[in-house]
Scaffold this active site. Structure first.
Site, short mmCIF file in Angstrom:
data_model
loop_
_atom_site.label_atom_id
_atom_site.label_comp_id
_atom_site.label_asym_id
_atom_site.label_seq_id
_atom_site.Cartn_x
_atom_site.Cartn_y
_atom_site.Cartn_z
N GLU A 83 -33.40 21.52 43.14
CA GLU A 83 -33.07 22.16 41.85
C GLU A 83 -32.35 21.09 41.06
O GLU A 83 -31.19 20.80 41.32
CB GLU A 83 -32.15 23.36 42.08
CG GLU A 83 -32.68 24.38 43.06
CD GLU A 83 -33.46 25.48 42.37
OE1 GLU A 83 -33.32 25.65 41.16
OE2 GLU A 83 -34.22 26.18 43.06
N CYS A 125 -27.18 23.33 34.07
CA CYS A 125 -28.53 22.76 34.21
C CYS A 125 -29.42 23.32 33.12
O CYS A 125 -30.35 22.65 32.67
CB CYS A 125 -29.09 23.07 35.59
SG CYS A 125 -29.03 24.80 36.00
P1 NAD Z 1 -25.40 14.78 42.07
O1 NAD Z 1 -26.85 14.46 42.24
O2 NAD Z 1 -24.48 13.66 41.71
O3 NAD Z 1 -24.80 15.39 43.42
C1 NAD Z 1 -25.32 16.57 44.01
C2 NAD Z 1 -24.94 16.62 45.48
O4 NAD Z 1 -25.63 15.60 46.19
C3 NAD Z 1 -23.45 16.38 45.75
O5 NAD Z 1 -23.04 17.28 46.74
C4 NAD Z 1 -23.42 14.95 46.24
O6 NAD Z 1 -22.32 14.64 47.07
C5 NAD Z 1 -24.73 14.88 47.02
N1 NAD Z 1 -25.28 13.54 47.25
C6 NAD Z 1 -25.11 12.41 46.51
N2 NAD Z 1 -25.84 11.40 47.04
C7 NAD Z 1 -26.48 11.89 48.12
C8 NAD Z 1 -27.38 11.33 49.08
N3 NAD Z 1 -27.77 10.07 49.03
N4 NAD Z 1 -27.86 12.15 50.04
C9 NAD Z 1 -27.51 13.43 50.12
N5 NAD Z 1 -26.64 14.01 49.25
C10 NAD Z 1 -26.13 13.25 48.26
O7 NAD Z 1 -25.33 15.95 41.02
P2 NAD Z 1 -24.04 16.68 40.41
O8 NAD Z 1 -23.37 15.75 39.44
O9 NAD Z 1 -23.24 17.29 41.48
O10 NAD Z 1 -24.71 17.88 39.59
C11 NAD Z 1 -25.15 17.79 38.27
C12 NAD Z 1 -26.66 17.82 38.22
O11 NAD Z 1 -27.15 18.97 38.89
C13 NAD Z 1 -27.19 17.91 36.80
O12 NAD Z 1 -28.29 17.04 36.66
C14 NAD Z 1 -27.64 19.36 36.70
O13 NAD Z 1 -28.63 19.59 35.73
C15 NAD Z 1 -28.11 19.63 38.08
N6 NAD Z 1 -28.13 21.06 38.37
C16 NAD Z 1 -29.33 21.70 38.50
C17 NAD Z 1 -29.37 23.08 38.73
C18 NAD Z 1 -30.67 23.81 38.86
O14 NAD Z 1 -30.65 24.96 39.26
N7 NAD Z 1 -31.81 23.23 38.53
C19 NAD Z 1 -28.18 23.79 38.85
C20 NAD Z 1 -26.97 23.11 38.72
C21 NAD Z 1 -26.96 21.74 38.48
#
Ligand code: NAD
Length: 457
Positions: free
Chosen positions: A229, A263
């Site tokens: 997502e 998002c």
């Molecule tokens: P992010 O990608 O920085 O981090 C998301 C998660 O992934 C965190 O828990 C992080 O610690 C983990 N992570 C980071 N690197 C990783 C790796 N190499 N392997 C496994 N896990 C790893 O995103 P964020 O800043 O937490 O969230 C914001 C983003 O999420 C925005 O782009 C937003 O649009 C999106 N989002 C999407 C939805 C949806 O339903 N489509 C909902 C909420 C947020």
């Protein structure tokens, strides 16, 4: 032992130090989950539902404490924090009501010689890697149906929402979910990567497209269920027959709620030239009325950005747009105070050469572009690598339907925006991800179908 420090984004102050997991502790939690999962799945559905119902009631009883923590660690204005926690209760009510419908065995054929039945088995142990912007929603969309359908969950809250993750963890355990069945792993990206090294049966990730692609590359060869997502660059078109004031007020909220960090925030607006100037006037007036300030104060509507580096992204988008000929109608810069503050920003005279119309902003900033026709608006709406939501404001339902059928997006809105319903599937196209949460599809996704061919002896 690694320590994860939690900072208040409204002030920059360190508010907590939490012990983080490492590869060994993640592996131990995964092994315990694997051993415990069959017994959890073997319980009657009613027993698992009772745990989730108790968790739901704890959210209700503790809403003020939970909202205060959420506001302190992500900067979400307190009313919006309460709304999110209340909103998760609504989603849980849906899941409790729909789970039988979604996963009860279904006899699809029967005669004297043969019965054919579809069953739904849990996947097993699933990883739930979560974002910070709506930690209750995006976490709950996964762990609630995953637990209800008999899975064990290894839950990694975002490093920016760890305290909230631990609140969820404690309340699920107090509600009767065994510690091995819902195990929280604490840490940043490296801990997420360590979780992906475990032999899980499914990975459910919410976060940015960039991280999502890294997760897909790591998980792909393992051939397990993968859901992503991801982000969006969600467009809305305001047609010439729309009420410019009503549309502007609705879309200003859609763009700026949660300080633009949703998002499905409205990220691009196209307005028919006949009502463009009036729309912009109302939009700017609405934004000017948004109260910016201490997120713990009841009347605050705009808070700080959760992640400090995003200030640089917004600075760069404003500078790029202005250098290419955009007009600044409001905001445009950081607010000088401790913490991560950016003024609500409205840019007009924008086009698709500008980053603000192409790349996810994830902040209180919006580009408004003038268009001459529905077809021009449609082409611009589809000129994106994302595809999460899209909307049209018009009085004409048939006109809206034509446009919304042709737009590439998982959710489409007529005269509304920034809306999620547990009854409807939540999914994206392109860089917005793969898979579905919410609705009965978002329950079945935590199961694998089993085909039963039953011939009486
Ligand atoms: P992010 O990608 O920085 O981090 C998301 C998660 O992934 C965190 O828990 C992080 O610690 C983990 N992570 C980071 N690197 C990783 C790796 N190499 N392997 C496994 N896990 C790893 O995103 P964020 O800043 O937490 O969230 C914001 C983003 O999420 C925005 O782009 C937003 O649009 C999106 N989002 C999407 C939805 C949806 O339903 N489509 C909902 C909420 C947020």
């Amino acid at each position: 032992m690694t320590v994860l420090s939690v900072h208040n984004p409204a002030t920059g102050e360190r508010i907590a130090d939490v012990t983080a997991d490492d590869a060994a502790s993640v592996a131990a939690k995964a092994a315990r989950a694997r051993a415990a999962q069959p017994a959890w799945a073997a319980q009657p559905l009613g027993a698992r539902k009772a745990c989730i119902e108790r968790f739901r009631n704890a959210l209700e009883a503790d809403v003020e404490e939970l909202a205060q923590t959420l506001t302190a660690e992500v900067g979400k204005p307190i009313r919006q924090a309460r709304n999110e926690i209340d909103g998760l209760r609504g989603r849980i009510d849906f899941f409790l009501d729909a789970v039988e419908r979604a996963v009860s065995p279904e006899t699809v054929f029967a005669d004297a010689a043969m019965t054919e039945r579809i069953g739904h088995d849990p996947l097993g142990v699933v990883a739930n890697i979560s974002a910070w912007n709506y930690p209750y929603f995006v976490g709950g969309n996964v762990f609630v149906p995953a637990l209800l359908t008999g899975n064990a969950v290894l839950y990694k809250p975002s490093e920016y929402a760890t305290l909230t993750g631990l609140h969820i963890d404690r309340r699920l355990h107090a509600a009767g979910v065994p510690e091995a069945i819902f195990a929280t792993v604490v840490g940043a990206g490296a801990v997420g990567a360590a979780l992906l090294d475990q032999p899980v049966d499914g990975v459910f990730f919410t976060g940015s497209a960039a991280t999502g692609k890294r997760v897909a590359a790591a998980v792909g060869p393992r051939l397990v269920r993968l859901q992503l997502e991801l982000g969006g660059k969600d467009p809305t078109y305001v047609a010439d027959d729309a009420d410019p004031k009503a549309a502007a007020e609705s879309l200003a909220d859609g763009a700026m709620y949660n300080t633009g960090q949703s998002c499905c925030s409205v990220e691009r607006i196209y307005v028919h030239e006949r009502i463009h100037d009036e729309f912009v006037r109302h939009f700017v007036a609405t934004v000017a009325g948004f109260r910016i300030g201490d997120p713990l104060a009841d009347g605050s509507y705009i808070g700080p950005l959760t992640r400090r580096p995003q200030l640089d992204v917004l600075d760069a988008q404003v500078a790029d747009a202005l250098a290419k000929g955009a007009t600044l109608a409001a905001g445009g810069k950081r607010i000088e105070r401790a913490g991560n503050w950016f003024a609500p920003t409205v840019l007009t005279n924008v086009d698709h050469m500008m980053a603000v119309m192409r790349d996810e902003s994830f902040g209180p900033i919006i580009g408004i572009q003038r268009v001459q026709s529905d077809d021009e608006a449609l082409a611009l709406m589809n000129d994106t690598r994302y595809g999460l939501t899209a909307g049209v404001y018009t009085r004409d339902e048939a006109r809206a339907a034509r446009l919304l059928r042709a737009v590439r997006a998982g959710s489409v809105y007529w005269n509304c925006c920034d809306r999620v319903s547990p009854r409807l599937p939540w999914s994206g196209h392109g860089d917005s991800g793969v898979g579905v949460t919410l609705s009965t599809y978002g329950i079945q996704t935590f199961t694998r179908p089993r085909a039963w061919h039953l011939r009486p002896a």
